[in-house]
Write a protein that holds these residues in place. Structure first.
Motif, PDB file in Angstrom:
ATOM      1  N   ILE A 118      73.206 125.729 102.765  1.00 12.89           N
ATOM      2  CA  ILE A 118      73.614 127.051 102.289  1.00 12.89           C
ATOM      3  C   ILE A 118      72.493 127.638 101.449  1.00 12.89           C
ATOM      4  N   GLU A 119      72.216 128.908 101.659  1.00 11.10           N
ATOM      5  CA  GLU A 119      71.169 129.581 100.903  1.00 11.10           C
ATOM      6  C   GLU A 119      71.555 131.035 100.674  1.00 11.10           C
ATOM      7  N   PHE A 120      70.799 131.709  99.841  1.00 10.10           N
ATOM      8  CA  PHE A 120      71.037 133.130  99.565  1.00 10.10           C
ATOM      9  C   PHE A 120      69.938 133.968 100.199  1.00 10.10           C
ATOM     10  N   GLN A 121      70.340 135.130 100.683  1.00  8.81           N
ATOM     11  CA  GLN A 121      69.385 136.085 101.231  1.00  8.81           C
ATOM     12  C   GLN A 121      69.567 137.426 100.520  1.00  8.81           C
ATOM     13  N   ALA A 122      68.442 138.111 100.322  1.00 10.47           N
ATOM     14  CA  ALA A 122      68.491 139.400  99.640  1.00 10.47           C
ATOM     15  C   ALA A 122      68.921 140.495 100.619  1.00 10.47           C
ATOM     16  N   GLU A 123      69.980 141.204 100.264  1.00  4.39           N
ATOM     17  CA  GLU A 123      70.464 142.330 101.046  1.00  4.39           C
ATOM     18  C   GLU A 123      70.482 143.582 100.167  1.00  4.39           C
ATOM     19  N   LYS A 124      70.758 144.736 100.775  1.00  2.92           N
ATOM     20  CA  LYS A 124      70.783 145.986 100.008  1.00  2.92           C
ATOM     21  C   LYS A 124      71.809 145.945  98.888  1.00  2.92           C
ATOM     22  N   ASP A 125      72.933 145.273  99.158  1.00  3.00           N
ATOM     23  CA  ASP A 125      74.008 145.207  98.165  1.00  3.00           C
ATOM     24  C   ASP A 125      73.858 144.032  97.205  1.00  3.00           C
ATOM     25  N   GLY A 126      72.756 143.315  97.304  1.00  4.57           N
ATOM     26  CA  GLY A 126      72.537 142.164  96.435  1.00  4.57           C
ATOM     27  C   GLY A 126      72.375 140.886  97.238  1.00  4.57           C
ATOM     28  N   LEU A 127      72.536 139.761  96.605  1.00  6.46           N
ATOM     29  CA  LEU A 127      72.378 138.472  97.274  1.00  6.46           C
ATOM     30  C   LEU A 127      73.615 138.142  98.103  1.00  6.46           C
ATOM     31  N   GLN A 128      73.388 137.628  99.302  1.00  3.37           N
ATOM     32  CA  GLN A 128      74.458 137.239 100.200  1.00  3.37           C
ATOM     33  C   GLN A 128      74.288 135.780 100.607  1.00  3.37           C
ATOM     34  N   VAL A 129      75.406 135.073 100.647  1.00  2.00           N
ATOM     35  CA  VAL A 129      75.379 133.677 101.075  1.00  2.00           C
ATOM     36  C   VAL A 129      75.163 133.621 102.585  1.00  2.00           C
ATOM     37  N   SER A 130      74.300 132.737 103.032  1.00  2.00           N
ATOM     38  CA  SER A 130      74.065 132.575 104.460  1.00  2.00           C
ATOM     39  C   SER A 130      73.818 131.095 104.762  1.00  2.00           C
ATOM     40  N   TRP A 131      73.791 130.785 106.048  1.00  2.00           N
ATOM     41  CA  TRP A 131      73.545 129.414 106.494  1.00  2.00           C
ATOM     42  C   TRP A 131      72.138 129.296 107.056  1.00  2.00           C
ATOM     43  N   ARG A 132      71.487 128.197 106.743  1.00  2.00           N
ATOM     44  CA  ARG A 132      70.197 127.894 107.363  1.00  2.00           C
ATOM     45  C   ARG A 132      70.495 127.229 108.708  1.00  2.00           C
ATOM     46  N   ILE A 133      70.361 128.014 109.760  1.00  2.00           N
ATOM     47  CA  ILE A 133      70.728 127.543 111.090  1.00  2.00           C
ATOM     48  C   ILE A 133      69.517 126.963 111.803  1.00  2.00           C
ATOM     49  N   GLU A 134      69.638 125.706 112.160  1.00  2.00           N
ATOM     50  CA  GLU A 134      68.603 125.031 112.934  1.00  2.00           C
ATOM     51  C   GLU A 134      69.232 124.608 114.257  1.00  2.00           C
ATOM     52  N   GLU A 135      68.636 124.988 115.341  1.00  2.00           N
ATOM     53  CA  GLU A 135      69.251 124.781 116.652  1.00  2.00           C
ATOM     54  C   GLU A 135      69.115 123.353 117.166  1.00  2.00           C
ATOM     55  N   THR A 136      68.670 122.447 116.280  1.00  2.00           N
ATOM     56  CA  THR A 136      68.679 121.009 116.588  1.00  2.00           C
ATOM     57  C   THR A 136      69.573 120.269 115.594  1.00  2.00           C
ATOM     58  N   ASP A 137      70.293 121.019 114.772  1.00  2.00           N
ATOM     59  CA  ASP A 137      71.135 120.435 113.731  1.00  2.00           C
ATOM     60  C   ASP A 137      72.546 120.195 114.282  1.00  2.00           C
ATOM     61  N   LEU A 138      72.786 118.990 114.772  1.00  2.00           N
ATOM     62  CA  LEU A 138      74.068 118.681 115.396  1.00  2.00           C
ATOM     63  C   LEU A 138      75.213 118.598 114.395  1.00  2.00           C
ATOM     64  N   TYR A 139      74.891 118.552 113.127  1.00  2.00           N
ATOM     65  CA  TYR A 139      75.921 118.522 112.084  1.00  2.00           C
ATOM     66  C   TYR A 139      76.407 119.926 111.701  1.00  2.00           C
ATOM     67  N   LEU A 140      75.811 120.953 112.248  1.00  2.00           N
ATOM     68  CA  LEU A 140      76.055 122.318 111.788  1.00  2.00           C
ATOM     69  C   LEU A 140      77.538 122.713 111.767  1.00  2.00           C
ATOM     70  N   PRO A 141      78.319 122.475 112.838  1.00  2.00           N
ATOM     71  CA  PRO A 141      79.744 122.839 112.768  1.00  2.00           C
ATOM     72  C   PRO A 141      80.481 122.089 111.657  1.00  2.00           C
ATOM     73  N   LEU A 142      80.120 120.829 111.440  1.00  2.00           N
ATOM     74  CA  LEU A 142      80.748 120.059 110.368  1.00  2.00           C
ATOM     75  C   LEU A 142      80.399 120.643 109.010  1.00  2.00           C
ATOM     76  N   ARG A 143      79.166 121.042 108.829  1.00  2.00           N
ATOM     77  CA  ARG A 143      78.754 121.613 107.550  1.00  2.00           C
ATOM     78  C   ARG A 143      79.644 122.798 107.193  1.00  2.00           C
ATOM     79  N   MET A 144      79.949 123.623 108.178  1.00  2.00           N
ATOM     80  CA  MET A 144      80.768 124.804 107.927  1.00  2.00           C
ATOM     81  C   MET A 144      82.218 124.427 107.633  1.00  2.00           C
ATOM     82  N   ALA A 145      82.707 123.398 108.303  1.00  2.56           N
ATOM     83  CA  ALA A 145      84.068 122.932 108.041  1.00  2.56           C
ATOM     84  C   ALA A 145      84.179 122.353 106.629  1.00  2.56           C
ATOM     85  N   LEU A 146      83.151 121.651 106.186  1.00  2.00           N
ATOM     86  CA  LEU A 146      83.152 121.093 104.838  1.00  2.00           C
ATOM     87  C   LEU A 146      83.114 122.194 103.785  1.00  2.00           C
ATOM     88  N   LYS A 147      82.326 123.234 104.019  1.00  2.00           N
ATOM     89  CA  LYS A 147      82.288 124.376 103.085  1.00  2.00           C
ATOM     90  C   LYS A 147      83.669 125.025 103.029  1.00  2.00           C
TER      91      LYS A 147
END
Length: 205
Positions: A118-147
């Motif tokens: 999980i990381e923050f990205q700068a948007e017009k309305d301020g900082l927004q939470v986003s996911w660091r998506i790596e297309e070789t990260d097989l744990y990615l769906p689990l990471r979102m379920a844990l969050k």
């Protein structure tokens, strides 16, 4: 014609991502619980139905899993272990019981898998939470379920966390009076009422 139940056909009644993830099995009250995450691609079907990842990412993860079959199999087994630990944690809460220390420690350890991406990205309305998506990260769906599990624990009242008395699936009770007993009234509600009627009738004979 009866359509076999699979990850493509089951109804998600959990009310949140983490409960729907934990519910990727058949009835937990059956002697042999049916597993719906048989192959890694089944997890991607779940992610697609939950609309938590872009189609391009799903395609790339599927391709990577096929090219690294042994790794995908190992990671899926780990993901299922994490899912079952999440069930033990939320099931205990649903029944107002103390969470076993080992279950809690495992969950805290697993949370690192989610928050590490999980990381923050700068948007017009301020900082927004986003996911660091790596297309070789097989744990990615689990990471979102844990969050999602973290969000439920920090934003929802424990009394809203329920376990279906018909099948053992977890769900958020968002009814006004907090009196919901089943994940699905038509399915589990009818089955549970029939079971109770049978037991009462049996006791009278």
């Amino acid at each position: 014609m009866h359509t076999p139940r699979s990850i493509r056909t089951i109804t998600f009644d959990g009310g949140c991502l983490c409960f729907d993830f934990v519910n990727t099995v058949g009835s937990r009250y059956e002697e042999t619980v049916r597993e719906y995450l048989v192959r890694y691609d089944d997890l991607l079907v779940f992610a697609q139905r939950q609309e938590i990842l872009p189609e391009q990412t799903l395609t790339q993860l599927s391709k990577y899993a096929q090219e690294h079959e042994r790794e995908a199999k190992r990671i899926l087994a780990d993901i299922i272990d994490t899912r079952e630990n999440m069930y033990l944690l939320f099931s205990a809460m649903a029944h107002g019981k103390s969470i076993p220390q080992q279950v809690l420690e495992s969950f805290n350890k697993d949370l690192l898998k989610g928050f590490s991406h999980i990381e923050f990205q700068a948007e017009k309305d301020g900082l927004q939470v986003s996911w660091r998506i790596e297309e070789t990260d097989l744990y990615l769906p689990l990471r979102m379920a844990l969050k999602s599990g973290y969000d439920i624990l920090t934003r929802q009242e424990p009394r809203r966390m329920k376990e279906c008395s018909g099948c053992g699936w977890l769900f958020l009770d968002q009814s006004k009076n907090n009196t919901r007993r089943w994940c699905d009234m038509q399915a589990c509600g009818s089955i549970d009422k029939s079971r109770s009627y049978y037991q009462r009738k049996k006791q009278k004979t």
